[in-house]
Each structure stands twice: as C-alpha cells, then as structure tokens.
Design a protein around this motif. Structure first.
Motif, mmCIF file in Angstrom:
data_model
loop_
_atom_site.group_PDB
_atom_site.id
_atom_site.type_symbol
_atom_site.label_atom_id
_atom_site.label_comp_id
_atom_site.label_asym_id
_atom_site.label_seq_id
_atom_site.Cartn_x
_atom_site.Cartn_y
_atom_site.Cartn_z
ATOM 1 N N ALA A 1 -14.560 -10.891 30.706
ATOM 2 C CA ALA A 1 -13.775 -12.104 30.491
ATOM 3 C C ALA A 1 -12.284 -11.809 30.619
ATOM 4 C CB ALA A 1 -14.086 -12.670 29.117
ATOM 5 N N GLU A 2 -11.889 -10.649 30.072
ATOM 6 C CA GLU A 2 -10.477 -10.302 30.125
ATOM 7 C C GLU A 2 -10.016 -10.086 31.566
ATOM 8 O OE1 GLU A 2 -9.670 -7.050 27.523
ATOM 9 O OE2 GLU A 2 -8.596 -8.319 26.112
ATOM 10 N N MET A 3 -10.913 -9.454 32.353
ATOM 11 C CA MET A 3 -10.570 -9.204 33.742
ATOM 12 C C MET A 3 -10.366 -10.502 34.503
ATOM 13 S SD MET A 3 -12.529 -6.096 35.477
ATOM 14 C CE MET A 3 -13.215 -5.139 34.191
ATOM 15 N N ASP A 4 -11.124 -11.554 34.033
ATOM 16 C CA ASP A 4 -10.956 -12.860 34.677
ATOM 17 C C ASP A 4 -9.732 -13.577 34.143
ATOM 18 O OD1 ASP A 4 -13.125 -12.452 36.170
ATOM 19 O OD2 ASP A 4 -14.527 -13.508 34.849
ATOM 20 N N GLY A 5 -8.960 -12.882 33.258
ATOM 21 C CA GLY A 5 -7.697 -13.451 32.802
ATOM 22 C C GLY A 5 -7.805 -14.315 31.557
ATOM 23 N N ALA A 6 -8.844 -14.118 30.748
ATOM 24 C CA ALA A 6 -8.986 -14.926 29.537
ATOM 25 C C ALA A 6 -8.013 -14.454 28.461
ATOM 26 C CB ALA A 6 -10.418 -14.816 29.019
ATOM 27 N N THR A 7 -7.409 -15.430 27.768
ATOM 28 C CA THR A 7 -6.523 -15.068 26.646
ATOM 29 C C THR A 7 -7.384 -14.827 25.411
ATOM 30 O OG1 THR A 7 -6.317 -17.352 25.979
ATOM 31 C CG2 THR A 7 -4.687 -16.530 27.553
ATOM 32 N N LYS A 8 -6.723 -14.405 24.320
ATOM 33 C CA LYS A 8 -7.471 -14.155 23.078
ATOM 34 C C LYS A 8 -8.118 -15.424 22.563
ATOM 35 C CE LYS A 8 -5.649 -9.932 21.313
ATOM 36 N NZ LYS A 8 -4.468 -9.313 20.758
ATOM 37 N N VAL A 9 -7.395 -16.534 22.717
ATOM 38 C CA VAL A 9 -7.934 -17.813 22.241
ATOM 39 C C VAL A 9 -9.183 -18.182 23.048
ATOM 40 C CG1 VAL A 9 -7.432 -20.261 21.924
ATOM 41 C CG2 VAL A 9 -5.642 -18.549 21.526
ATOM 42 N N THR A 10 -9.093 -18.024 24.356
ATOM 43 C CA THR A 10 -10.259 -18.318 25.192
ATOM 44 C C THR A 10 -11.412 -17.395 24.839
ATOM 45 O OG1 THR A 10 -8.567 -18.467 26.895
ATOM 46 C CG2 THR A 10 -10.837 -18.955 27.550
ATOM 47 N N LEU A 11 -11.077 -16.127 24.654
ATOM 48 C CA LEU A 11 -12.110 -15.157 24.269
ATOM 49 C C LEU A 11 -12.858 -15.637 23.038
ATOM 50 C CD1 LEU A 11 -10.685 -11.518 24.490
ATOM 51 C CD2 LEU A 11 -12.403 -12.622 25.910
ATOM 52 N N PHE A 12 -12.076 -16.098 22.060
ATOM 53 C CA PHE A 12 -12.678 -16.505 20.792
ATOM 54 C C PHE A 12 -13.601 -17.708 20.978
ATOM 55 C CE2 PHE A 12 -12.617 -19.133 16.983
ATOM 56 C CZ PHE A 12 -13.124 -18.223 16.064
ATOM 57 N N PHE A 13 -13.081 -18.729 21.685
ATOM 58 C CA PHE A 13 -13.852 -19.960 21.764
ATOM 59 C C PHE A 13 -14.963 -19.902 22.808
ATOM 60 C CE2 PHE A 13 -10.213 -21.728 19.489
ATOM 61 C CZ PHE A 13 -10.896 -22.424 18.502
ATOM 62 N N ARG A 14 -14.782 -19.127 23.884
ATOM 63 C CA ARG A 14 -15.767 -19.141 24.949
ATOM 64 C C ARG A 14 -16.762 -17.986 24.853
ATOM 65 N NH1 ARG A 14 -13.761 -23.088 28.447
ATOM 66 N NH2 ARG A 14 -15.852 -23.084 29.323
ATOM 67 N N VAL A 15 -16.374 -16.909 24.154
ATOM 68 C CA VAL A 15 -17.276 -15.756 24.070
ATOM 69 C C VAL A 15 -17.807 -15.558 22.653
ATOM 70 C CG1 VAL A 15 -17.540 -13.288 24.449
ATOM 71 C CG2 VAL A 15 -16.057 -14.637 25.960
ATOM 72 N N THR A 16 -16.893 -15.328 21.729
ATOM 73 C CA THR A 16 -17.318 -14.981 20.368
ATOM 74 C C THR A 16 -18.137 -16.092 19.723
ATOM 75 O OG1 THR A 16 -15.237 -13.800 20.201
ATOM 76 C CG2 THR A 16 -16.502 -14.058 18.184
ATOM 77 N N LEU A 17 -17.575 -17.288 19.730
ATOM 78 C CA LEU A 17 -18.209 -18.390 19.008
ATOM 79 C C LEU A 17 -19.634 -18.678 19.482
ATOM 80 C CD1 LEU A 17 -17.114 -19.818 16.610
ATOM 81 C CD2 LEU A 17 -16.265 -21.653 18.070
ATOM 82 N N PRO A 18 -19.863 -18.861 20.789
ATOM 83 C CA PRO A 18 -21.236 -19.142 21.228
ATOM 84 C C PRO A 18 -22.213 -18.007 20.904
ATOM 85 C CG PRO A 18 -19.659 -19.439 23.024
ATOM 86 C CD PRO A 18 -18.898 -18.904 21.887
ATOM 87 N N LEU A 19 -21.741 -16.786 21.017
ATOM 88 C CA LEU A 19 -22.650 -15.670 20.770
ATOM 89 C C LEU A 19 -22.912 -15.454 19.287
ATOM 90 C CD1 LEU A 19 -21.483 -13.135 23.480
ATOM 91 C CD2 LEU A 19 -23.463 -14.637 23.480
ATOM 92 N N LEU A 20 -22.128 -16.148 18.448
ATOM 93 C CA LEU A 20 -22.258 -15.966 17.000
ATOM 94 C C LEU A 20 -23.007 -17.142 16.369
ATOM 95 C CD1 LEU A 20 -21.023 -13.515 15.633
ATOM 96 C CD2 LEU A 20 -19.168 -14.951 14.825
ATOM 97 N N TRP A 21 -23.518 -18.030 17.236
ATOM 98 C CA TRP A 21 -24.034 -19.298 16.739
ATOM 99 C C TRP A 21 -25.082 -19.149 15.639
ATOM 100 C CZ3 TRP A 21 -21.912 -23.731 16.743
ATOM 101 C CH2 TRP A 21 -22.665 -24.848 16.379
ATOM 102 N N ASP A 22 -26.023 -18.213 15.821
ATOM 103 C CA ASP A 22 -27.081 -18.038 14.818
ATOM 104 C C ASP A 22 -26.513 -17.668 13.457
ATOM 105 O OD1 ASP A 22 -29.061 -18.743 16.456
ATOM 106 O OD2 ASP A 22 -29.711 -16.695 16.958
ATOM 107 N N THR A 23 -25.556 -16.759 13.468
ATOM 108 C CA THR A 23 -24.948 -16.321 12.215
ATOM 109 C C THR A 23 -24.212 -17.481 11.551
ATOM 110 O OG1 THR A 23 -24.504 -14.335 13.471
ATOM 111 C CG2 THR A 23 -23.665 -14.402 11.228
#
Lengths: 302, 478
Positions: free
Chosen positions: A198-220
């Motif tokens: 994601a970072e290589m595609d130029g994602a910022t920290k905010v994007t990382l959080f909302f597009r990567v972390t959050l969806p992958l953490l859904w069960d928790t």
C-alpha cells in the motif's frame, strides 16, 4: 471403541454441567420465578403474576435507567473503540519502518504497559480514585488546579447534565487499555507485506488506517463492540461508589443494576427487583443478538 | 420421576443436590424444585427450647443453660460494650448459658440468609448502612413482641417494671402499629451544631428566632466561612430532618403524625410549606454549592477546620468526629430556631428519640434468652457500662447519673432537659424506605436550587400517595 463413547463423554460432562446448572442456570431460572412474586426476602413469597412487570411500565426511575443505558450503549463503545484504535495504531504501525518491518511510535512498549494499568485496578478502587479527581472543592485533583488558577470549580458529579458524562469518562478511561491490547494483537497478525504494498502505491498513514487496518480488524472490532455493549448494561460499581446520592443527582446517573440493588437491598422488594433483572437480561440478550446479526460481514482472508 | 416435592420443607440439602444433579444430567427444567433453594424461608423453623422456671431473679422464665447468639453492628459504638459489659452481665445471671458473640459491619449481608433459612440468631443489633428493613421484618413476623420485657420487673428494683426505668417515648419509638418490637437503646437528640470556640471568638450567639438566625448566618458569611452546610452525596436526610423539625415547630406535632400515617396531602400542609420555603432560602444564600457532591465526613471535617459554621446532625456527631476535632473546638447544639412568633411549639422544642435498634428474633431457638439479654442491658449496670465505654447516654434514666459527658453531649442533654415536654419524633423513614429515598433526593433538589418549595412538596406527596396505594408495602400507624 464406539461402544464406550457415551459413558465416556457423559463422565466428562457430568461435573461441569452439574456445577453450571446449580450455580448459573438455576439462579437465572429462579430470578424469573421470584419476579412473579412479592417476596420480601424473609418468609415464603406470594405469587402475583405479572404485577411487577406492569408496575415497571410506569416506574420513572426504571425508564430513566433504560435511557441511560441507551446513552452508554452509543457513547461507551464509540469513544472507547475510537481512542483504543488510535492508540493501537500508533503503538504498532504509527512509527517509521525499519528493515521492512512496521514499528510503533518511540516508547511504544512503555505506553502499552501504562495504558493497561487501569485494567489491573479493581473497579471499586477506580471509583474511589475518581472521587478524588472529581471532588468539587479545592481538594479535588482537577478543581484544585482550576481554583488555583482562579477559575470556578466544575461540579462534575453534581450538575445533572454533566454527571452522566463524568461517569462515562471514567468507564472509557478504565476500558481503553484492554482494547488497545486487543487491537494490538489483531494488528500484529496483519501481514507487513500488505502495508508495504500500500505504501509503495503512495498511501498515506490515514489511508493505511482506513483502507488496510480497519477492514482487516473487523472481527476484533465486532468482539469489542459486543463486550463494550454488555459493559454498558452494567456500570453498577462505578455508579454506586462514584455518583452522588446513589445514581443521583435526582437519578441523573442511575443504571438498571443500581435500581435493582436499591429495590432489593434497601426497599426489600426482591420480587420487583427480580423483574427488573429479567428486563435487563432480555435487553442485554437482544443487544448481543442484534449486534452480531447487523455486523455480519465477509471477513477478509489473508 | 417426580421431582416436584409436595412439601418443600421435607427436602434436606442432600436431596436437593442429588435432584439438582439429576436435573443437570437430564437437562429437565424443574422450576418447582427451585423454590426449595433460596425462597424456602419460614417453612423450616428452629425448634425452640422449652422455658425454664420463673423466679424473682428470672422473671421471664429463661432456660438457664440454653445458649444465646448475639450479633452486634460494629460501627460508631464498636462491639466492646457488648463483650465487656452486657455479655458478662448475662453470664453472671446465667453462668451455665453459652454466649456466642459475632460482630459485623454489614448486618443484612450476614443475617439475610440466616432469616431466609429459618435459623436467625437470638439477639441482633440491627444498625448501620446495611441494616435490615425493620418494617419488612415486622411484617413477616420475624421479631419478638417485647411487651413481656417491658412489663417484667427491672433488675435493680423488682418493684419497678422495666418500662418505668426508661425515658418516655422509648417504647413508642420501637413500636409498630402499637406493638413494641424494637429496643432503641441510645438516647439521641437532633439539632444544629456549632463550635463553641468559634462562636466565642467572634462574639456570636446561637439563634432562637428566624431573624436572629439569618443575622447569624450573614455574620458568619462576612467572616469568609460557609455559614451552613450538609452533605448532599450521602446524608441529605440530615437536612429533611431539619425541614420537618421546623414544620413540627410551626404547626405542632400533628404535622409529623400526619406524614408518618401517610394522610392525604400530609406533605402539603401549610407548616411543611413554610418550613421548606424558609430553608430553600437558606440553601440559595448560605450553602456552598459543592457540598452536594461531598460525603458527611467531608463536610464534618470542614466544620472541624472552622470552614463551616453550622451543621445539622444528631448527637452522635461529637463521638464520630473525635479523631478530627481540634482541641478546644467544643461542639455545641442549638435547637432549630423558631420561624414565626405564632409557632405552636416554643424555641426550645426539638426532635429527640431513642436510636440504635436491637431486636430479638421470634423464630430463633431461644427468644426468652434474647429478652433476658435486653433486661440486663436495661439494668443500671448495663446502661452505665455502655455509657462509660461509648460515651453516649442510654434511654435508661438512672444510667447516666454522675457521668461527665463531653461538651457536645452535655449540651444536647441540657437542651433535651430545657425542652421538657416539647420533644417529638418522626418514623416514616424507618417504615417506608422508599419515601426516605424520595425525600433525600427532593431535598437536594430544593436546597441546591433546582426546584421550589411547591415542586418539592408535590413530588414527595406523589411518592407518599403511591406507597399508600401499594398493597405490597406493609403499613404502619401511630
């Protein structure tokens, strides 16, 4: 082999099931039974049918408590999860990456321990602690400073529209640490490559959080929501010890467990208190079922 | 397999467990069986010991070797007076009897299951924050009628009945619907407390009339001291006590009697309204708003630090604050001042009662022993011993003779004497806990300026009406 299977299984189940039935199921069932009586806790109860439930319908204190649970139900999980997610993100992936490995902010290990502290304290101790923090005169932690600076003291637990929020703040303070740890564990299991890509595609920290972390953490998150929701139906210890006049001022912070306690152990109306308990039981059950149903969603496999 | 017992009383614990285990295995719901667990109280009863022979030294006919169990609330008065004074007295009278002593800070936690299982202790000091509801105990027939005790000859003078050795009003204080069930042992006087030193240093005098009172409060305020205060967080009843005392002084004792008897419109009587209006004004001008969030010990401590002028309480206050009171503070009591010149009762009138309740369990094994224990408590030696240990006067008239009380209790005893016949009491808070709760909450609303006197009386009256209509609440009259 097949021949001896059932005695074997039953042999193992017998003790735990018996204990569970005697100490958990039976008291639950008995609460239903007592709620149909006007038992005063001493001699044999009298059957009154649904009288207690009818009475609940026009009991102002009961509805006030239910309303507060509504507020708690929205505020407690939302605020707690938001803060916990923010902290967990900072502690795990918020810092620089070194050697392809995402790192937390500087001192993350230290903060992790500090955040967990409130979880270690007994709830009653926390309530007593916050009595000192909220104390409305110069000996209070917050008001002592405010008054030194020449401000008027803030009457946290006394002003009716501030009292409940003061209590919620304590509940959040106490809960955040646990969910930081829970979310940290969840984040740790998200593979680093996804972030890297994601970072290589130029994602910022905010994007990382909302597009990567959050969806992958859904069960928790879902688990956290149910836990916090159930906690929002309790809150008894904090309210009982911290609030003014037992759920006051004038019922501004009361919760169902407080009303149950008052009816049972102050007014000796065990039957009526049990009826409230049964109402609380169904409220909690409905909430848990609804949450699990509504938040059902394909979890991402990785 | 029938698992619904015909007679729950016939179940012993082993059968219950065995059947519960069977239920667990078969997962069969068995509600009938459950009634045998927690709610079976009263079905199985203690076997009571037969009485002994009555004699001059044993007028109640106690069996001289029957054991007796004594449960003491270990609070402000401690337990030493029981272990060092009363129990030895009983032992002296009945050397063969065994006394089992137990003390606790949470009476109901310890005793609720004992009552529910039908095996209560003989003698109980029911007091403290977790006391058991006297009204509920009486309604359930758990308390021994004390008529026999009050009519028995006293220990010191067989020609005198026990009822003639105590201060008037003692028996009434412990009576429910005219029957005596509770022994209230400690003489308690209510009023407004101040520091003798603070007042002397500033040349202030206790107020008798309302004008004097307002002038006094204004003078204290001018000194930078909070003139008046009570703790809203847990002790609002100290303040409704003042308001109702005021009402009784304005309109006479009948005012309180109507309230206790749940008469229609009792809270809206004119006297109560005048009192509430007057005190609401005190609340708006002379109380620190932060006191609503403080506990009684906090406010009492502030008074000890000379930061609060006047504080309403009963005369246990001096003993309670002993550790924090600076030397020379000198607690003094002033009765609630008169509101108008046409008040029905004089300025000296005050609320006094017997406090600290003791009862004998009717369903215990040896209720006669419990009654005898009370008779020993009410002897001169028992009362004197109590006063010497806890420094508080008892209801036994001869018990405080020649005892030098500390300044606060001395002043309340003097005020009690000055009041003469104009002493009154109220009971609704012990009879109807819900009404007490409502009065506390409403009093905070009134005194801290969120509602006016009319709304105050309106909401308490509403609760009183609801209780009156509630068939599940046992009613009392006086």
């Amino acid at each position: 082999m097949r021949h001896g299977k059932y005695p074997f299984v039953i042999g193992f189940l017998f003790a735990p099931v018996t204990l569970y039935v005697v100490f958990v199921i039976a008291p639950y069932a008995q609460a239903f039974q007592i709620s149909m009586t006007n038992w005063r806790g001493l001699s044999a109860p009298q059957w009154v049918g649904f009288d207690n439930y009818r009475r609940l319908l026009d009991d102002g204190a009961f509805w006030k408590a239910v309303q507060h649970h509504g507020v708690l139900l929205l505020a407690l999980p939302l605020i707690t999860i938001a803060i916990a997610l923010f902290f967990a993100f900072l502690l795990n992936v918020g810092g620089k990456s070194s050697g392809g490995q995402r790192q937390g902010v500087w001192g993350a290990k230290f903060y992790r321990v500090v955040f967990f502290f409130p979880q270690v304290l007994a709830v009653a101790i926390i309530a007593v602690l916050f009595q000192m923090v909220y104390r409305p005169n110069e000996s209070g932690l917050i008001n002592g400073v405010l008054m030194k600076l020449g401000f008027d003291p803030v009457l946290f637990l006394v002003r009716p529209n501030l009292a409940l929020w003061s209590i919620i703040a304590v509940l959040v303070w106490q809960a955040v640490g646990f969910y930081v740890v829970l979310f940290s564990a969840g984040m740790a299991s998200i593979p680093g490559e996804i972030y890297e890509a994601a970072e290589m595609d130029g994602a910022t920290k905010v994007t990382l959080f909302f597009r990567v972390t959050l969806p992958l953490l859904w069960d928790t998150l879902q688990v956290a929501w149910v836990y916090l929701g159930i906690a929002a139906f309790d809150a008894f210890a904090i309210v009982a010890v911290l609030s003014v006049d037992g759920g006051g001022p004038d019922g501004a912070t009361t919760v169902l467990a407080m009303e149950i306690y008052r009816n049972a152990f102050v007014y000796s109306k065990y039957g009526y208190a049990s009826a409230m308990g049964v109402a609380l039981f169904f409220l909690t059950l409905t909430f848990a079922a609804l949450t699990l149903r509504l938040s059902k969603r394909e979890s991402v496999e990785y | 397999m029938s698992i619904t017992p015909e007679h729950p009383a016939a179940l012993d614990r082993r059968t219950v467990l065995r059947r519960a285990a069977a239920v667990g295995m078969l997962a069969t719901p068995a509600i009938g069986l459950l009634s045998a667990c927690a709610t079976s109280g009263g079905d199985e009863e203690n076997e009571q010991v037969a009485g002994g022979t009555k004699s001059a030294t044993n007028p109640l006919g106690v069996k001289d070797d029957a054991p007796i169990e004594v449960v003491i609330f270990n609070g402000g008065y401690g337990e030493k007076y029981a272990t060092d004074v009363h129990e030895p007295l009983y032992k002296k009278a009945f050397p063969k009897a065994e006394i089992k002593h137990q003390s606790t800070q949470a009476i109901s936690t310890i005793l609720q299951p004992r009552f529910a299982s039908g095996k209560p202790p003989e003698f109980v000091n029911n007091s403290g924050e977790k006391l058991m509801d006297f009204g509920a105990l009486v309604a359930d027939g758990q308390l021994q009628d004390l008529t026999e005790l009050w009519d028995a000859p006293s220990v010191d003078d067989p020609a005198k009945k026990v009822r003639d050795t105590v201060v008037p009003g003692t028996i009434e204080a412990g009576s429910f619907n005219g029957k005596p069930y509770v022994l209230y042992y400690v003489s308690t006087v209510f009023g407004i407390w101040y520091s003798g030193k603070l007042f002397k240093d500033n040349g202030w005098a206790p107020a008798k009339t309302w004008d004097e009172f307002i002038t006094l409060l204004t003078a204290i305020k001018a000194k930078g001291i909070t003139p008046y205060g009570y703790a809203g967080a847990n002790a609002a009843y100290y303040q409704w006590n003042v308001i109702l005392t005021q009402a009784a002084k304005i309109g006479g004792v009948e005012v309180l009697k109507n309230i206790d008897n749940l008469e229609d419109g009792a809270w809206k009587q004119d006297a109560v309204k005048q009192a509430a209006t007057a005190w609401a004004e005190v609340g708006s001008k002379f109380i620190d708003k932060s006191f609503e969030g403080l506990k009684h010990t906090d406010v009492q401590l502030r008074q000890n630090q000379y930061k609060v002028g006047l504080y309403p309480s009963g005369d246990w206050l001096e003993g309670e604050q002993k550790k924090d009171t600076p030397s020379g503070f000198e607690y003094q009591l002033m009765p609630v001042p008169s509101l108008t010149a046409s008040d029905k009762l004089p300025a000296t009138a005050l609320r006094a009662t017997a406090g600290e309740g003791y009862f004998v369990s009717a369903k215990s094994a040896n209720p006669k022993g419990g009654l005898e224990y009370m008779r020993q408590m009410l002897s001169k030696a028992g009362a004197k011993g109590f006063t010497e240990v806890v420094k508080a006067p008892t209801v036994v008239t001869a018990g405080s003779e020649g005892f030098a009380f500390p300044p606060g209790v001395a002043s309340s005893q003097a005020a009690l004497k000055a009041a003469g016949q104009d002493v009154f009491n109220l009971y609704f808070d012990g009879w109807y806990k819900e009404l007490d709760t409502e009065a506390r909450t409403a009093t905070n609303e009134l005194m801290f300026g969120r509602i006016n006197a009319d709304a105050y009386l309106e909401r308490i009256q509403k609760r009183a009406d609801a209780i009156k209509k509630d068939s599940s609440v046992a009613k009392f009259k006086r």
